[in-house]
Design an enzyme around this catalytic site. Sequence first.
Site, short mmCIF file in Angstrom:
data_model
loop_
_atom_site.label_atom_id
_atom_site.label_comp_id
_atom_site.label_asym_id
_atom_site.label_seq_id
_atom_site.Cartn_x
_atom_site.Cartn_y
_atom_site.Cartn_z
N LYS A 163 0.85 -1.19 0.00
CA LYS A 163 0.00 0.00 0.00
C LYS A 163 0.88 1.24 0.00
CE LYS A 163 -3.97 1.99 2.52
NZ LYS A 163 -4.87 1.86 3.68
N SER A 197 -9.91 2.02 2.61
CA SER A 197 -8.98 2.75 1.77
C SER A 197 -7.96 1.86 1.06
CB SER A 197 -8.24 3.78 2.61
OG SER A 197 -7.38 3.14 3.55
N SER A 257 -10.33 -0.12 6.85
CA SER A 257 -9.67 0.01 5.54
C SER A 257 -8.98 -1.25 5.03
CB SER A 257 -8.64 1.14 5.59
OG SER A 257 -9.28 2.38 5.52
#
Lengths: 492, 95
Positions: free
Chosen positions: A78, A158, A182
């Site tokens: 990420k 997210s 997330s």
Amino acid sequence: MSDLTKLSIAAARDGLKAGDFSARELTAAHITAMAASKPLNAFITETPEVAVDAATASDARRARGEAGKLEGIPLAIKDLFCTKDVLTTAASHILDGFNPRYESTVTSNLWAEGAVMLGKANLDEFAMGSSNETSYYGNVVNPWRRQGDNRDLVPGGSSGGSASAVASFSAMGATGTDTGGSIRQPASFTGIVGMKPTYGRCSRWGVVAFASSLDQPGPMARSVRDTAIMLEAMAGFDPKDSTSVNMPVPNFEAALTGDIRGLKIGIPKEYRLEGMSEEIGALWQQGIDWMKAAGAEIIDISLPHTKYALPAYYIIAPAEASSNLARYDGVRFGLRVEGKDMNDMYASTRGEGFGAEVKRRLLIGTYALSAGYYDAYYLKAQKVRSRIAEDFKQAYLSVDAILTPTAPSAAFGFGEKGDDPLEMYLNDVFTVPASLAGLPGISVPAGLSKDGLPLGLQLLGRPFDEETVFRAAGVLEEAAAFTAVPADWWRG
Amino acid sequence: MSLDKAAVAKVANLARIRIEEKDLEPMAAELNNILGWVEQLGEVDTDNVEPMTSVADMRLRWRADAVTDGGYVEDVVANAPSREDGFFAVPKVIE
């Protein structure tokens, strides 16, 4: 050779060990898949050269008999984790051109165990979002589509790029971060497994901060076992993170015994929301029946302050963000927009560098912390948070784990929830309470919606008892036998 | 508690975020929508409840106040939009 990208991490580990294929071959297959997945926009930065070098080094280590726990396994990272000399953006314009001179602890741990980085995964800007529609680098697209419908859907957020990369077989696993859901919510939207460990289990050092008392890195992969293998490599005490917990990291994979006889599983009545969709309710009941059939004892519990978790979260997280994001001032890194004086430069840089959702949260947070309002908002929310944590503490006197749906719906279309931020915030209604309490939680794909989209169930555990969560999740996974995969339309 | 245009401008200034004049009114409406929803926290009895400041039952660790690392001037300023001789360069602040 069969398609190496379809292997699980556990199977790839065995195949590498047996010499069936090399880390270079495994990585090359994923670089090809990553390149073919461009329509999904799952990556902000692809790093194929870094990956090939790492895979070559991995093969050399294996030849010397020095294989780590994730030796030769290609992963997406990420783009919230700082990676040395590789662009790190947090999906924000304000971090333009930021090449960290250091490596986050979690990614350092992964590389030390032999993992290979494929690239930096897209996300909501500063991890603020539940649909991956707030990234400066564009929307991430879910590999799944509704049956008989070719419109694109959101991957959740997210950690949407991480989820999309794993679900599209571009990466074997990915790191995510979970502040209010997330990791778990995008895992549910894309039919994969996402695990948020207990707060303090994985180091936050080198992870771009959103809300420091909530942020927690964790693994995303296509099976419970794979997330267990990854978490063991990611976790561990780090003196550089003041809230990192000094506890031994268990062998999480060994926790997957498949035996939950006598395990007490709580079903919180407050999660049975008014107006909850029938298929989510039915899936939850199916999960309860599976656990019961496996020998678990089902116990009805109450978490009375559940409905206050979201509003408390939307004070606490923005307040901490407003403090954390003060560092983006156009002086030390990233974007600078010149102004007539220092203050003007700050305001212009931040006005231009932050997207709409980030600005909205920073203003809420700044307001909640400002003189005269601190007690009414921030302090009140922190007290409500205590009561939410106390609810869980009480519940865990009588149960070992808690089973709930992960999200109130399947993946939705772009712009469907764009108008009212509150409607978007409701996506996290089942994930936020455990975030506030710091508890470990996992989302396991458990079924398909009537439109053919994946739906997840969530299991929560006691603090630092990820082992029970993994054990129960393994049983849930086996009962659900979720084998559906998205049609690979993006390959054209 | 409700925010008007002037209050939003004040908060934006505190946050050092430029908000265009035409955007103040819509932003006020959005923030009031969120703050109105948050008002329900008032229903929770929090008398004699301590605010939660730590997730695990633990205290922040202490460490010796000692220099353990350093000497990375180049690394520290490497990403600065403007730098001079190992320093961050900023617009003039003193006339």
